[in-house]
Write a protein that holds these residues in place. Structure first.
Motif, PDB file in Angstrom:
ATOM      1  N   MET A 100      22.490  53.849  64.948  1.00  0.00           N
ATOM      2  CA  MET A 100      21.687  54.327  63.805  1.00  0.00           C
ATOM      3  C   MET A 100      22.544  55.209  62.876  1.00  0.00           C
ATOM      4  SD  MET A 100      18.619  54.314  62.494  1.00  0.00           S
ATOM      5  CE  MET A 100      17.671  55.195  61.287  1.00  0.00           C
ATOM      6  N   ILE A 101      23.271  56.165  63.521  1.00  0.00           N
ATOM      7  CA  ILE A 101      24.125  57.068  62.716  1.00  0.00           C
ATOM      8  C   ILE A 101      25.243  56.263  62.057  1.00  0.00           C
ATOM      9  CG2 ILE A 101      25.777  58.999  62.851  1.00  0.00           C
ATOM     10  CD1 ILE A 101      23.870  60.175  65.016  1.00  0.00           C
ATOM     11  N   ASN A 102      25.801  55.319  62.818  1.00  0.00           N
ATOM     12  CA  ASN A 102      26.841  54.459  62.257  1.00  0.00           C
ATOM     13  C   ASN A 102      26.319  53.645  61.084  1.00  0.00           C
ATOM     14  OD1 ASN A 102      28.985  55.220  63.770  1.00  0.00           O
ATOM     15  ND2 ASN A 102      28.725  53.624  65.318  1.00  0.00           N
ATOM     16  N   GLY A 103      25.095  53.150  61.234  1.00  0.00           N
ATOM     17  CA  GLY A 103      24.454  52.368  60.167  1.00  0.00           C
ATOM     18  C   GLY A 103      24.298  53.210  58.908  1.00  0.00           C
ATOM     19  N   LEU A 104      23.855  54.459  59.088  1.00  0.00           N
ATOM     20  CA  LEU A 104      23.676  55.360  57.930  1.00  0.00           C
ATOM     21  C   LEU A 104      25.022  55.683  57.283  1.00  0.00           C
ATOM     22  CD1 LEU A 104      20.941  57.852  59.186  1.00  0.00           C
ATOM     23  CD2 LEU A 104      20.723  56.177  57.350  1.00  0.00           C
ATOM     24  N   LYS A 105      26.048  55.887  58.132  1.00  0.00           N
ATOM     25  CA  LYS A 105      27.391  56.152  57.605  1.00  0.00           C
ATOM     26  C   LYS A 105      27.871  54.981  56.755  1.00  0.00           C
ATOM     27  CE  LYS A 105      29.593  59.197  60.986  1.00  0.00           C
ATOM     28  NZ  LYS A 105      30.472  59.192  62.161  1.00  0.00           N
ATOM     29  N   LEU A 106      27.634  53.770  57.301  1.00  0.00           N
ATOM     30  CA  LEU A 106      28.048  52.544  56.614  1.00  0.00           C
ATOM     31  C   LEU A 106      27.337  52.428  55.261  1.00  0.00           C
ATOM     32  CD1 LEU A 106      29.987  50.465  57.897  1.00  0.00           C
ATOM     33  CD2 LEU A 106      28.023  49.018  58.343  1.00  0.00           C
ATOM     34  N   PHE A 107      26.023  52.746  55.273  1.00  0.00           N
ATOM     35  CA  PHE A 107      25.240  52.668  54.044  1.00  0.00           C
ATOM     36  C   PHE A 107      25.726  53.714  53.034  1.00  0.00           C
ATOM     37  CE2 PHE A 107      21.234  53.411  51.562  1.00  0.00           C
ATOM     38  CZ  PHE A 107      21.211  52.164  50.956  1.00  0.00           C
ATOM     39  N   GLY A 108      26.056  54.907  53.539  1.00  0.00           N
ATOM     40  CA  GLY A 108      26.582  55.961  52.668  1.00  0.00           C
ATOM     41  C   GLY A 108      27.890  55.542  52.028  1.00  0.00           C
ATOM     42  N   LEU A 109      28.745  54.916  52.832  1.00  0.00           N
ATOM     43  CA  LEU A 109      30.048  54.451  52.338  1.00  0.00           C
ATOM     44  C   LEU A 109      29.848  53.362  51.281  1.00  0.00           C
ATOM     45  CD1 LEU A 109      33.041  55.006  52.998  1.00  0.00           C
ATOM     46  CD2 LEU A 109      32.976  53.101  54.592  1.00  0.00           C
ATOM     47  N   TYR A 110      28.832  52.492  51.529  1.00  0.00           N
ATOM     48  CA  TYR A 110      28.502  51.409  50.586  1.00  0.00           C
ATOM     49  C   TYR A 110      28.056  52.013  49.251  1.00  0.00           C
ATOM     50  CZ  TYR A 110      25.592  47.618  48.635  1.00  0.00           C
ATOM     51  OH  TYR A 110      25.008  46.680  47.813  1.00  0.00           O
ATOM     52  N   LEU A 111      27.187  53.041  49.322  1.00  0.00           N
ATOM     53  CA  LEU A 111      26.709  53.677  48.085  1.00  0.00           C
ATOM     54  C   LEU A 111      27.852  54.382  47.354  1.00  0.00           C
ATOM     55  CD1 LEU A 111      23.263  55.216  49.102  1.00  0.00           C
ATOM     56  CD2 LEU A 111      23.699  53.073  47.902  1.00  0.00           C
ATOM     57  N   SER A 112      28.743  55.012  48.126  1.00  0.00           N
ATOM     58  CA  SER A 112      29.859  55.701  47.458  1.00  0.00           C
ATOM     59  C   SER A 112      30.794  54.689  46.805  1.00  0.00           C
ATOM     60  CB  SER A 112      30.572  56.630  48.445  1.00  0.00           C
ATOM     61  OG  SER A 112      31.837  56.179  48.742  1.00  0.00           O
ATOM     62  N   MET A 113      30.963  53.517  47.455  1.00  0.00           N
ATOM     63  CA  MET A 113      31.780  52.463  46.845  1.00  0.00           C
ATOM     64  C   MET A 113      31.132  51.994  45.528  1.00  0.00           C
ATOM     65  SD  MET A 113      32.463  48.569  48.052  1.00  0.00           S
ATOM     66  CE  MET A 113      30.963  48.022  47.250  1.00  0.00           C
ATOM     67  N   LEU A 114      29.781  51.825  45.560  1.00  0.00           N
ATOM     68  CA  LEU A 114      29.094  51.378  44.338  1.00  0.00           C
ATOM     69  C   LEU A 114      29.278  52.399  43.209  1.00  0.00           C
ATOM     70  CD1 LEU A 114      25.745  49.778  45.538  1.00  0.00           C
ATOM     71  CD2 LEU A 114      27.814  48.628  44.790  1.00  0.00           C
ATOM     72  N   GLY A 115      29.296  53.688  43.582  1.00  0.00           N
ATOM     73  CA  GLY A 115      29.534  54.749  42.585  1.00  0.00           C
ATOM     74  C   GLY A 115      30.880  54.549  41.904  1.00  0.00           C
TER      75      GLY A 115
END
Lengths: 247, 248
Positions: A1-16
């Motif tokens: 779950m934490i890994n999933g959230l980290k991955l999603f955070g990284l995805y959003l930062s990449m989109l930024g």
């Protein structure tokens, strides 16, 4: 779950990073056109073949289900059109494109990462995420709706050929079904879905490619992950958008 | 001139760079040498901004890279050329397009001017009639030369080379080494070469930093390296029978 959230955070930062101001608009525009050809135009053949047979099979199966004298035959054409517009063309084609285009994007960007081409861009002072990914997302979002519209047309042609050549119904009956009770909003719904799917395919595949670490094996893994995650996201988005737009 | 001051860098529990300080002189070929895994590449990546050091600073002509705002960093990066181990040429572009790439991105030069600059850079690295070829069609040595041509196309003040002659035959390796040295002196560039090739050290080592287990263990030039008494350096330099004979 934490890994999933980290991955999603990284995805959003990449989109930024992806949607920051381009260094040179002219070069970016050229890249968008190149990507449209590479990701869109080069997918026309596979989309056409799949749509032709998909339309034919939908017509045959609908014909088998509606084999009742009290049901008008033209409803076979109507059901084919509705199935293609509402579900088969946007969703099936998106899943096919997740495989074809998604894996190609992930492996291309992954190879750029492991061969230090992305580092070379960074050292030159270029925002590598924007330079590589932004044109792919824009090209996909602009071009995939055309592919889906073409798929609808070719799917109906496939249905027409199967219906008439297979002797399921007559030509006028099928054509009558195709134009019966047409709802233009369904086309809009299909295009909206496709735009979301295109964004998901191109951004998710780019994400896995961009964060590839290692060598050739890692590129292969990124490519597989990109297809799996894109397909799952497409199916979830399909459910949410259908719920929001049709119910 | 580039100065690194008290650089520390860790990856998890692995302390890769431990308090490294060194001055890289302009107009000279500065070499960072050391065994594989000693921290050379990490040091070079900290210097070009691909890694952020945990502490310490990198100064480009007395301006600290870390203290620059993003706009100034991007400006500084345009003054940096880098030659990667594998060349890092863009596969989908021809040789000419690869060299013109930074010119297309950052200059307002006309097509004619860009073409002239590309041809000048290719001539400088002794390559002819390769403009239309793709990187996959080039030999290892040609690829390195094209990468050098791309690195110098924007007239950089700083040139970084990560193992420039790895995978090359000895003759081509010497040609690449000499080319780097000539360009460095000709344009008064601060060149930093990361290598573990002793032929390169003896050929072009104007100013050498020896990194051992993440620490600066020795500094000097190619002439003083032979007479050094540092044990770690001697173990590294005179590992082969040929160099042992040379020392004797």
């Amino acid at each position: 779950m934490i890994n999933g959230l980290k991955l999603f955070g990284l995805y959003l930062s990449m989109l930024g990073n992806v949607f920051s101001r381009p260094e040179n608009r002219k070069v970016y525009l050229k890249r968008i056109v190149d990507e449209m050809i590479k990701l869109g135009v080069n997918s026309l053949t596979i989309v056409s073949i799949i749509s032709l047979f998909m339309g034919a099979v939908v017509t045959i199966q609908t014909g088998l289900q509606l084999n009742n004298p009290f049901i008008p035959k033209y409803l076979i054409g109507y059901a084919t059109r509705e199935s293609l517009i509402l579900e088969f063309s946007p969703t099936m084609i998106a899943l096919i494109l997740a495989g074809k285009v998604g894996s190609s994007i992930a492996s291309e960007i992954g190879t750029m990462r492991v061969s230090e081409q992305i580092d070379a861009l960074e050292i030159m002072g270029i925002n590598s995420a924007a330079f590589i990914i932004q044109p792919k997302i824009i090209a996909s979002v602009l071009f995939f709706p055309f592919l889906v519209i073409i798929s609808m047309g070719i799917g109906m042609l496939g249905g027409f050929l199967a219906a008439t050549l297979g002797g399921i119904i007559s030509k006028p009956e099928f054509l009558q079904g195709l134009i019966y009770w047409f709802e233009p909003f369904y086309i809009f719904y299909a295009i909206v879905k496709t735009v979301f799917f295109a964004f998901a395919i191109s951004s998710i595949s780019s994400f896995f490619g961009y964060y590839t670490r290692g060598g050739a094996l890692a590129v292969g893994k990124s490519s597989t992950k990109s297809v799996v995650y894109s397909c799952i996201v497409i199916l979830i988005m399909n459910f949410i958008l259908t719920q929001l737009m049709l119910v | 001139m580039i100065e690194v001051k008290n650089i520390h860098k860790t990856f998890g529990d692995n302390h890769v760079l431990k308090d490294v300080s060194f001055s890289f002189q302009s107009g000279k070929t500065n070499l960072v040498i050391g065994a594989s895994g000693s921290g050379k590449t990490t040091l070079i990546k900290c210097m070009v901004g691909l890694h952020s050091p945990d502490s310490g600073s990198v100064l480009f002509n007395e301006s600290s890279f870390d203290e620059l705002v993003e706009k100034e960093r991007r400006k500084l990066r345009k003054e940096i050329g880098m030659l990667f181990q594998g060349g890092a040429l863009f596969d989908y572009l021809t040789v000419e397009e690869n060299i013109a790439f930074p010119l297309n991105m950052f200059t307002t030069m006309s097509d004619e001017e860009k073409k002239d600059r590309v041809n000048f850079c290719l001539k400088r690295v002794n390559l002819n009639n390769v403009n239309a070829l793709y990187p996959a069609e080039l030999s290892g040595g040609m690829m390195k030369r094209v990468a050098i041509a791309r690195a110098i196309s924007m007239k950089p003040k700083y040139l970084f080379c990560d193992e420039p002659n790895s995978g090359l035959d000895p003759q081509t390796a010497i040609i690449i080494d000499n080319l780097i040295q000539e360009i460095t002196q000709e344009y008064n560039i601060t060149t930093v070469v990361n290598t573990h090739d002793m032929n390169s050290v003896m050929e072009i080592g104007d100013n050498i930093a020896f990194i051992h287990q993440g620490q600066l263990a020795w500094e000097g030039d190619k002439d003083s390296i032979v007479s050094s008494t540092t044990k770690e350096l001697n173990d590294f330099v005179f590992a082969s029978k040929l160099f042992k004979k040379l020392k004797k």
